[in-house]
Design an enzyme around this catalytic site. Sequence first.
Site, PDB file in Angstrom:
ATOM      1  N   ASP A 108      -3.790  88.437  34.433  1.00  6.70           N
ATOM      2  CA  ASP A 108      -5.014  88.865  35.096  1.00  6.70           C
ATOM      3  C   ASP A 108      -4.618  89.785  36.251  1.00  6.70           C
ATOM      4  O   ASP A 108      -3.466  89.781  36.694  1.00  6.70           O
ATOM      5  CB  ASP A 108      -5.767  87.642  35.619  1.00  6.70           C
ATOM      6  CG  ASP A 108      -7.005  88.008  36.415  1.00  6.70           C
ATOM      7  OD1 ASP A 108      -7.863  88.725  35.882  1.00  6.70           O
ATOM      8  OD2 ASP A 108      -7.075  87.596  37.593  1.00  6.70           O
TER       9      ASP A 108
ATOM     10  N   ASP B 128      -7.122  91.143  39.365  1.00 13.60           N
ATOM     11  CA  ASP B 128      -7.735  90.800  40.649  1.00 13.60           C
ATOM     12  C   ASP B 128      -7.453  89.346  41.004  1.00 13.60           C
ATOM     13  O   ASP B 128      -7.836  88.432  40.278  1.00 13.60           O
ATOM     14  CB  ASP B 128      -9.254  91.017  40.601  1.00 13.60           C
ATOM     15  CG  ASP B 128      -9.628  92.479  40.457  1.00 13.60           C
ATOM     16  OD1 ASP B 128      -9.017  93.308  41.142  1.00 13.60           O
ATOM     17  OD2 ASP B 128     -10.529  92.792  39.656  1.00 13.60           O
TER      18      ASP B 128
END
Length: 339
Positions: A17, A19
């Site tokens: 991932d 953010d």
Amino acid sequence: MAESMLLLDRHDAVLLDLDGTVYRGARPITGVPETITSVRRRGVAVRFVTNNAAKAPSAVAEHLTALGVAADAGEVSTSAQAAAQVLRQRLPEGAAVLVVGTASLAAEVDGVGLRAVPAAGATDEQAERVDAVVQGHSPDTCWADLARACLAVRAGAYWVACNGDVTLPTERGELPGNGSMVAALRAATGAEPEIAGKPRPPVLRTAAESAAAGDPLVVGDRLDTDIAGATATGFASLAVLSGVATPAELLAAGPAERPRYLATDLTALQGKADELEVAPRPGWRVCAEDGVLVASSNGERDAVDLLRALCAAAWRHGTSAVRAGEEIAEAALAELGLV
């Protein structure tokens, strides 16, 4: 020996991932660029899987490279790409799609043979005639865009949301994400969108297939998207505390949102697998007494290691209530925000 195996020796790719995991806003999380370089040197494939639909894969790769993380567009999978594929599976070629989001989201829609109609330039009449609405994060989304999407959904348009993340981790803290805008449109229409990104499996499967990975590791900071997506896809997961997830949320996590591994941040990829697993820990004692988990130290002071032990006990006993059995545990629980 299996007990001393490095985490990267167990998995042939890492699906990261962005953010809250690799960076927060415009700043990389400390130690992450160096860790990703180390992962590549070990011959483990790296893929970046983001629910943020605001940027094209090439722009995401450029941003990562500017932060010191070498990346190319082929290593990036976005929820905008996933949403475009969901739309294409449902709609005939050339169908009109109202786009609430960025120009890169519109480009993904056009790229699969559909016709993007940007909400910002559409009339109310055009909005009511589209076949579908796709909604992705954009800092420029305004009331008028949501109003046109509302008209379209009420007129029967198929509604796809790139993701349901209600917040977006930034260097300024948690700010409204796409899910917050989706919630506003849901409240206004009474309709429910189809979610294209995590936790749906396709975006993670596509990333794993691009790396020819048979046993990838999903790493993320959100239980309801990253970890739940890994569970739905059948992949192992590592939850990091550098973004949205909190110790309290981890203790209360349901079966679909429980990671195999837990760490402070992505630098743990260089650690030993057995030391990162959610399981009873030799440095901590955790027992259940009248529905409360009581923690005591065996000489250990690492709060995150205590959290691994607490999560294992909480998920086994079905309780997230905790208290300290002595002073060292009390300090560790305070560090975790669990007092």
